[in-house]
Design a protein around this motif. Structure first.
Motif, PDB file in Angstrom:
ATOM      1  N   ALA A 177      18.581 -39.834  -9.397  1.00 34.42           N
ATOM      2  CA  ALA A 177      17.899 -39.848 -10.739  1.00 34.42           C
ATOM      3  C   ALA A 177      16.727 -40.453 -10.703  1.00 34.42           C
ATOM      4  O   ALA A 177      16.258 -41.265  -9.861  1.00 34.42           O
ATOM      5  CB  ALA A 177      18.762 -40.690 -11.598  1.00 34.42           C
ATOM      6  N   GLY A 178      15.776 -39.834 -11.236  1.00 31.98           N
ATOM      7  CA  GLY A 178      14.296 -40.009 -11.497  1.00 31.98           C
ATOM      8  C   GLY A 178      13.412 -39.602 -10.443  1.00 31.98           C
ATOM      9  O   GLY A 178      12.385 -39.685 -10.357  1.00 31.98           O
ATOM     10  N   ARG A 179      14.004 -38.760  -9.420  1.00 35.41           N
ATOM     11  CA  ARG A 179      13.270 -38.138  -8.210  1.00 35.41           C
ATOM     12  C   ARG A 179      12.345 -37.015  -8.971  1.00 35.41           C
ATOM     13  O   ARG A 179      12.944 -36.233  -9.590  1.00 35.41           O
ATOM     14  CB  ARG A 179      13.953 -37.744  -7.328  1.00 35.41           C
ATOM     15  N   LEU A 180      11.090 -37.228  -8.601  1.00 33.50           N
ATOM     16  CA  LEU A 180      10.315 -35.882  -8.810  1.00 33.50           C
ATOM     17  C   LEU A 180      10.418 -34.711  -8.164  1.00 33.50           C
ATOM     18  O   LEU A 180      11.072 -34.656  -6.984  1.00 33.50           O
ATOM     19  CB  LEU A 180       8.862 -36.249  -8.942  1.00 33.50           C
ATOM     20  N   PRO A 181      10.295 -33.726  -8.726  1.00 32.28           N
ATOM     21  CA  PRO A 181      10.589 -32.330  -7.840  1.00 32.28           C
ATOM     22  C   PRO A 181       9.474 -32.015  -6.948  1.00 32.28           C
ATOM     23  O   PRO A 181       8.545 -32.529  -6.812  1.00 32.28           O
ATOM     24  CB  PRO A 181      10.347 -31.187  -8.831  1.00 32.28           C
ATOM     25  N   VAL A 182       9.921 -31.498  -5.692  1.00 34.68           N
ATOM     26  CA  VAL A 182       9.125 -31.257  -4.746  1.00 34.68           C
ATOM     27  C   VAL A 182       8.634 -29.957  -4.492  1.00 34.68           C
ATOM     28  O   VAL A 182       9.337 -29.089  -4.859  1.00 34.68           O
ATOM     29  CB  VAL A 182       9.885 -31.708  -3.361  1.00 34.68           C
ATOM     30  N   ALA A 183       7.220 -29.744  -4.519  1.00 34.77           N
ATOM     31  CA  ALA A 183       6.694 -28.578  -4.530  1.00 34.77           C
ATOM     32  C   ALA A 183       6.186 -28.134  -3.136  1.00 34.77           C
ATOM     33  O   ALA A 183       5.373 -29.004  -2.480  1.00 34.77           O
ATOM     34  CB  ALA A 183       5.462 -28.479  -5.482  1.00 34.77           C
ATOM     35  N   THR A 184       6.658 -27.207  -2.530  1.00 32.80           N
ATOM     36  CA  THR A 184       6.178 -26.725  -1.045  1.00 32.80           C
ATOM     37  C   THR A 184       5.388 -25.455  -1.220  1.00 32.80           C
ATOM     38  O   THR A 184       5.591 -24.493  -1.778  1.00 32.80           O
ATOM     39  CB  THR A 184       7.621 -26.628  -0.227  1.00 32.80           C
ATOM     40  N   ARG A 185       4.376 -25.391  -0.422  1.00 34.78           N
ATOM     41  CA  ARG A 185       3.546 -24.455  -0.499  1.00 34.78           C
ATOM     42  C   ARG A 185       3.030 -23.944   0.917  1.00 34.78           C
ATOM     43  O   ARG A 185       2.921 -24.935   1.746  1.00 34.78           O
ATOM     44  CB  ARG A 185       2.216 -24.546  -1.004  1.00 34.78           C
ATOM     45  N   VAL A 186       2.843 -22.800   1.313  1.00 34.64           N
ATOM     46  CA  VAL A 186       2.453 -22.396   2.600  1.00 34.64           C
ATOM     47  C   VAL A 186       1.118 -22.154   2.179  1.00 34.64           C
ATOM     48  O   VAL A 186       0.545 -21.066   1.601  1.00 34.64           O
ATOM     49  CB  VAL A 186       3.049 -21.076   3.128  1.00 34.64           C
ATOM     50  N   VAL A 187       0.190 -22.718   3.281  1.00 35.77           N
ATOM     51  CA  VAL A 187      -1.153 -22.571   3.230  1.00 35.77           C
ATOM     52  C   VAL A 187      -1.666 -21.672   4.418  1.00 35.77           C
ATOM     53  O   VAL A 187      -1.568 -22.309   5.651  1.00 35.77           O
ATOM     54  CB  VAL A 187      -1.909 -23.741   3.231  1.00 35.77           C
ATOM     55  N   ASP A 188      -1.991 -20.421   4.320  1.00 39.96           N
ATOM     56  CA  ASP A 188      -2.242 -19.650   5.662  1.00 39.96           C
ATOM     57  C   ASP A 188      -3.751 -20.212   6.072  1.00 39.96           C
ATOM     58  O   ASP A 188      -4.586 -20.880   5.568  1.00 39.96           O
ATOM     59  CB  ASP A 188      -2.296 -18.263   5.378  1.00 39.96           C
ATOM     60  N   GLU A 189      -4.236 -19.691   7.214  1.00 39.24           N
ATOM     61  CA  GLU A 189      -5.424 -19.921   7.956  1.00 39.24           C
ATOM     62  C   GLU A 189      -6.502 -19.600   7.030  1.00 39.24           C
ATOM     63  O   GLU A 189      -7.572 -20.601   6.989  1.00 39.24           O
ATOM     64  CB  GLU A 189      -5.805 -19.151   9.163  1.00 39.24           C
ATOM     65  N   ALA A 190      -6.598 -18.441   6.332  1.00 39.64           N
ATOM     66  CA  ALA A 190      -7.827 -18.312   5.443  1.00 39.64           C
ATOM     67  C   ALA A 190      -7.925 -19.493   4.197  1.00 39.64           C
ATOM     68  O   ALA A 190      -9.082 -19.413   3.716  1.00 39.64           O
ATOM     69  CB  ALA A 190      -7.373 -16.826   4.572  1.00 39.64           C
ATOM     70  N   ARG A 191      -6.863 -19.921   3.932  1.00 44.14           N
ATOM     71  CA  ARG A 191      -6.924 -20.875   2.760  1.00 44.14           C
ATOM     72  C   ARG A 191      -6.792 -22.450   3.222  1.00 44.14           C
ATOM     73  O   ARG A 191      -6.601 -23.497   2.653  1.00 44.14           O
ATOM     74  CB  ARG A 191      -5.701 -20.809   1.513  1.00 44.14           C
ATOM     75  N   ARG A 192      -7.329 -22.612   4.556  1.00 40.02           N
ATOM     76  CA  ARG A 192      -6.797 -24.115   5.174  1.00 40.02           C
ATOM     77  C   ARG A 192      -7.836 -24.948   4.496  1.00 40.02           C
ATOM     78  O   ARG A 192      -7.579 -26.094   4.379  1.00 40.02           O
ATOM     79  CB  ARG A 192      -6.997 -23.906   6.825  1.00 40.02           C
ATOM     80  N   ALA A 193      -9.212 -24.612   4.101  1.00 42.56           N
ATOM     81  CA  ALA A 193     -10.056 -25.671   3.749  1.00 42.56           C
ATOM     82  C   ALA A 193      -9.851 -26.132   2.310  1.00 42.56           C
ATOM     83  O   ALA A 193      -9.821 -27.131   2.141  1.00 42.56           O
ATOM     84  CB  ALA A 193     -11.388 -24.978   3.564  1.00 42.56           C
ATOM     85  N   GLU A 194      -9.214 -25.123   1.551  1.00 36.68           N
ATOM     86  CA  GLU A 194      -8.739 -25.423   0.394  1.00 36.68           C
ATOM     87  C   GLU A 194      -7.547 -26.392   0.351  1.00 36.68           C
ATOM     88  O   GLU A 194      -7.578 -27.088  -0.346  1.00 36.68           O
ATOM     89  CB  GLU A 194      -8.219 -24.028  -0.336  1.00 36.68           C
ATOM     90  N   GLY A 195      -6.539 -26.191   1.196  1.00 31.57           N
ATOM     91  CA  GLY A 195      -5.602 -27.019   1.712  1.00 31.57           C
ATOM     92  C   GLY A 195      -5.901 -28.411   1.770  1.00 31.57           C
ATOM     93  O   GLY A 195      -5.476 -29.418   1.355  1.00 31.57           O
ATOM     94  N   TYR A 196      -6.766 -28.548   2.816  1.00 33.50           N
ATOM     95  CA  TYR A 196      -7.348 -29.703   3.130  1.00 33.50           C
ATOM     96  C   TYR A 196      -8.032 -30.616   2.038  1.00 33.50           C
ATOM     97  O   TYR A 196      -7.909 -31.851   1.929  1.00 33.50           O
ATOM     98  CB  TYR A 196      -8.333 -29.894   4.283  1.00 33.50           C
TER      99      TYR A 196
END
Length: 191
Positions: free
Chosen positions: A88-107
């Motif tokens: 109860a009360g646990r927030l949902p976990v969002a998992t995203r795959v960030v490929d090499e082309a979007r690495r800077a955006e991920g960081y």
């Protein structure tokens, strides 16, 4: 204390598999992360109890369904209990795959989270570089992140080759918020 029955509950690692560890009256065997134990290792504890005239209940827990476990579930004699909900009360976990082309955006996303006071785990498959693995390693990645993407934050590394006191100090610092980014091996998954 184990052999004499003085210890009613025993919590251990693979160390309980040593031949000189004898259980007085093993009634329940709980194997957490059972995929980290070999088939023969798991069965050995049950066989020891059976040799002493006991038939212990066995609970094998895993979040990683390995082929043998799946086969035993479908064709064998395993009952399955599924934890279908979250606490109860646990927030949902969002998992995203960030490929090499979007690495800077991920960081950049991670840095924004760090600026909000949040913390980050970076999990690497190995401690040090070797010829057999080409993935990022905990030691090298912590150095790279400390000098690069997370240079404005506190980065620490933890792995199984550190002395227990060093590991505890790093984990205490992370828990207290003194460390922003913890680079680790799968050690963090198992405690």
């Amino acid at each position: 204390r184990i052999a004499g029955g003085e210890a009613a509950v025993v919590i251990g690692t693979h160390a309980v598999l040593q031949e000189d560890v004898v259980f007085n009256d093993l009634g329940l065997l709980v194997v957490d992360e059972q995929h980290r134990f070999g088939v023969q290792q798991r069965d050995e504890l049950v066989r020891r109890a059976e040799r002493a005239g006991r038939a212990p209940h066995a609970l094998h827990m895993t979040a990683t369904p390995i082929p043998r476990t799946l086969a035993l579930t479908v064709y064998g004699d395993l009952d399955v209990t599924t934890v279908a909900g979250v606490p109860a009360g646990r927030l949902p976990v969002a998992t995203r795959v960030v490929d090499e082309a979007r690495r800077a955006e991920g960081y950049e996303f991670v840095r924004k989270q760090l600026r909000k006071g949040r913390q980050v785990f970076v999990v690497c498959p190995a401690i040090d570089e070797s010829d057999s693995i080409s993935a990022a390693t905990a030691v090298a990645e912590s150095e790279r992140l400390r000098a690069g993407e997370f240079r404005d934050f506190t980065v620490a590394v933890v792995h199984g080759q550190l002395k227990a006191a060093e590991r505890d100090a790093v984990m205490t610092a992370f828990k207290s918020g003194q460390v922003d980014v913890l680079v680790a091996t799968s050690l963090v998954e198992v405690g």
